[in-house]
Design a protein around this motif. Structure first.
Motif, mmCIF file in Angstrom:
data_model
loop_
_atom_site.group_PDB
_atom_site.id
_atom_site.type_symbol
_atom_site.label_atom_id
_atom_site.label_comp_id
_atom_site.label_asym_id
_atom_site.label_seq_id
_atom_site.Cartn_x
_atom_site.Cartn_y
_atom_site.Cartn_z
ATOM 1 N N HIS A 268 0.827 -1.213 0.000
ATOM 2 C CA HIS A 268 0.000 0.000 0.000
ATOM 3 C C HIS A 268 0.855 1.255 0.000
ATOM 4 O O HIS A 268 0.509 2.258 -0.635
ATOM 5 C CB HIS A 268 -0.945 0.003 1.195
ATOM 6 N N GLN A 269 2.009 1.227 0.698
ATOM 7 C CA GLN A 269 2.906 2.388 0.670
ATOM 8 C C GLN A 269 3.384 2.659 -0.748
ATOM 9 O O GLN A 269 3.442 3.811 -1.194
ATOM 10 C CB GLN A 269 4.099 2.149 1.585
ATOM 11 N N LEU A 270 3.721 1.606 -1.477
ATOM 12 C CA LEU A 270 4.217 1.755 -2.843
ATOM 13 C C LEU A 270 3.116 2.284 -3.756
ATOM 14 O O LEU A 270 3.347 3.193 -4.570
ATOM 15 C CB LEU A 270 4.733 0.410 -3.346
ATOM 16 N N GLU A 271 1.934 1.748 -3.617
ATOM 17 C CA GLU A 271 0.816 2.195 -4.459
ATOM 18 C C GLU A 271 0.405 3.623 -4.122
ATOM 19 O O GLU A 271 -0.029 4.371 -5.005
ATOM 20 C CB GLU A 271 -0.355 1.236 -4.301
ATOM 21 N N ALA A 272 0.569 4.013 -2.843
ATOM 22 C CA ALA A 272 0.263 5.395 -2.455
ATOM 23 C C ALA A 272 1.227 6.366 -3.129
ATOM 24 O O ALA A 272 0.836 7.479 -3.526
ATOM 25 C CB ALA A 272 0.338 5.542 -0.936
ATOM 26 N N LEU A 273 2.478 5.967 -3.275
ATOM 27 C CA LEU A 273 3.436 6.796 -4.001
ATOM 28 C C LEU A 273 3.082 6.851 -5.488
ATOM 29 O O LEU A 273 3.143 7.916 -6.109
ATOM 30 C CB LEU A 273 4.850 6.241 -3.831
ATOM 31 N N GLU A 274 2.690 5.738 -6.028
ATOM 32 C CA GLU A 274 2.361 5.663 -7.452
ATOM 33 C C GLU A 274 1.185 6.562 -7.804
ATOM 34 O O GLU A 274 1.181 7.230 -8.845
ATOM 35 C CB GLU A 274 2.059 4.215 -7.817
ATOM 36 N N ARG A 275 0.189 6.616 -6.933
ATOM 37 C CA ARG A 275 -1.001 7.387 -7.264
ATOM 38 C C ARG A 275 -0.811 8.905 -7.123
ATOM 39 O O ARG A 275 -1.720 9.672 -7.456
ATOM 40 C CB ARG A 275 -2.194 6.907 -6.437
ATOM 41 N N LEU A 276 0.374 9.327 -6.677
ATOM 42 C CA LEU A 276 0.683 10.759 -6.722
ATOM 43 C C LEU A 276 0.778 11.259 -8.161
ATOM 44 O O LEU A 276 0.630 12.456 -8.423
ATOM 45 C CB LEU A 276 2.009 11.043 -6.007
ATOM 46 N N GLY A 277 1.078 10.358 -9.085
ATOM 47 C CA GLY A 277 1.136 10.722 -10.499
ATOM 48 C C GLY A 277 2.385 11.484 -10.891
ATOM 49 O O GLY A 277 2.368 12.244 -11.866
ATOM 50 N N LEU A 278 3.491 11.269 -10.181
ATOM 51 C CA LEU A 278 4.728 11.997 -10.483
ATOM 52 C C LEU A 278 5.616 11.271 -11.490
ATOM 53 O O LEU A 278 6.690 11.773 -11.833
ATOM 54 C CB LEU A 278 5.500 12.270 -9.188
ATOM 55 N N GLY A 279 5.174 10.119 -11.954
ATOM 56 C CA GLY A 279 5.869 9.446 -13.049
ATOM 57 C C GLY A 279 6.814 8.352 -12.599
ATOM 58 O O GLY A 279 7.267 8.303 -11.452
ATOM 59 N N ASP A 280 7.139 7.459 -13.536
ATOM 60 C CA ASP A 280 7.973 6.305 -13.234
ATOM 61 C C ASP A 280 9.416 6.683 -12.917
ATOM 62 O O ASP A 280 10.065 6.032 -12.091
ATOM 63 C CB ASP A 280 7.937 5.312 -14.395
ATOM 64 N N ASP A 281 9.944 7.717 -13.558
ATOM 65 C CA ASP A 281 11.314 8.132 -13.248
ATOM 66 C C ASP A 281 11.427 8.549 -11.793
ATOM 67 O O ASP A 281 12.400 8.203 -11.101
ATOM 68 C CB ASP A 281 11.751 9.283 -14.162
ATOM 69 N N TRP A 282 10.449 9.309 -11.318
ATOM 70 C CA TRP A 282 10.427 9.744 -9.914
ATOM 71 C C TRP A 282 10.322 8.535 -8.999
ATOM 72 O O TRP A 282 11.060 8.432 -8.003
ATOM 73 C CB TRP A 282 9.251 10.700 -9.694
#
Length: 313
Positions: A268-282
């Motif tokens: 869930h921590q990883l998915e929470a970062l992903e849903r920020l929408g800052l991109g795969d490079d970030w």
């Protein structure tokens, strides 16, 4: 491994595959002497005054099972964040952490400190012995990071370039010396201190991002930030300006999770970062690249000093 463990491992692997991550580096995980960890869990179970809410611990397995879980998630390097709440504990905790790191090669040897006579000597000893990251817990310790007893130790750590993961934000419950003010004063004296602000400074996110913008060695870890659990009590502003600032700090944001003391699955921590929408490079930088660079993880694996082989090593 239980069916739950297999499912979680698959969910984390799916995240890594989506993002293109070879592995994870988690700078904020807790391993402690068994009797200390059980006291910590009991404190969470009782919703102690520094917790302030119901907080069910997700991962109560034995130590070896918890290590295996992290490796199964593809965590290439992690820490044993531990901290004293009174004088006389730090030396004993540091000795335990040194032994733990010696028998757990993928754990970055961790140490801690407390404002007490002798702190400079045992910090110097820990650094000379190979400590690669320190933990400072201003909230639980109830101390001022600007205590004169600590000043030589901060100077030593700044000179050595050893990162210090520091719980200094006022979440989940404010302490006497939490918040950006004491840290601002500390950095004014020790601007080269590699201070890693735990929990992204929750709930004073903006103020701690400002400090990271002002001081090139200040970093932020993501521990519990952006998760549903935390957003209920300390939401991170999602306006375009705030997200742009976070994106611009992408080379100094590090993955942290608080494993095992979290009330939700690791993924869930990883998915929470992903849903920020800052991109795969970030995401690649935050979840692996920044930590790998800071601690030289890639070089260690290439030299055969990484952890036991798992699905990513």
């Amino acid at each position: 491994m239980s069916d739950q463990g297999v499912d979680e491992r698959a969910a984390v692997r799916a995240f890594r595959e989506r993002v293109g991550l070879p592995a994870l580096v988690d700078v904020h995980t807790h391993f402690m002497p068994d009797r200390v960890l059980k006291k910590v869990w009991a404190y969470f179970d009782g919703a102690g005054p520094l917790v302030g809410r119901v907080w069910p611990i997700q991962y109560r397995q034995e130590e070896d099972e918890r290590i295996a879980l992290l490796r199964g998630f593809g965590v290439r390097a992690f820490t044993s964040m531990l901290y004293p709440h009174k004088p006389g504990m730090a030396v004993w905790l540091n000795a335990w952490a040194a032994d733990f790191a010696a028998r757990t090669p993928d754990c970055l040897r961790t140490a801690t400190l407390f404002p007490e006579p002798g702190v400079e000597a045992y910090v110097k000893e820990a650094v000379a012995g190979g400590a690669r990251v320190f933990k400072a817990h201003v909230q639980v310790g109830g101390y001022d990071p600007n205590d004169a007893l600590l000043d030589p130790a901060w100077g030593l750590l700044a000179e050595a370039g050893v990162p210090v993961v520091t719980h200094c934000g006022s979440g989940p419950v404010p302490g006497r010396f939490t918040g950006p003010g004491p840290i601002r004063a500390l950095l004014a004296r020790h601007p080269r201190l590699r201070l890693v602000v735990a929990h992204l400074g929750m709930p004073e996110y903006a103020e701690f991002m400002t400090l990271a913008e002002q001081y090139g060695e200040v970093r932020l870890d993501t521990t519990m930030a952006f998760t549903d659990f935390t957003e209920d009590i300390a939401p991170f502003r999602r306006d375009s300006e705030t997200l742009a600032r976070l994106a611009a700090l992408g080379d100094r944001v590090l993955l942290g999770t608080d494993f095992p003391n979290i009330p939700y699955p690791y993924v869930h921590q990883l998915e929470a970062l992903e849903r920020l929408g800052l991109g795969d490079d970030w995401l690649r930088a935050v979840c692996y690249g920044n930590g790998a660079s800071l601690f030289g993880v890639d070089g260690e694996v290439a030299a055969g000093r990484g952890g036991p082989e798992g699905d990513v090593l």
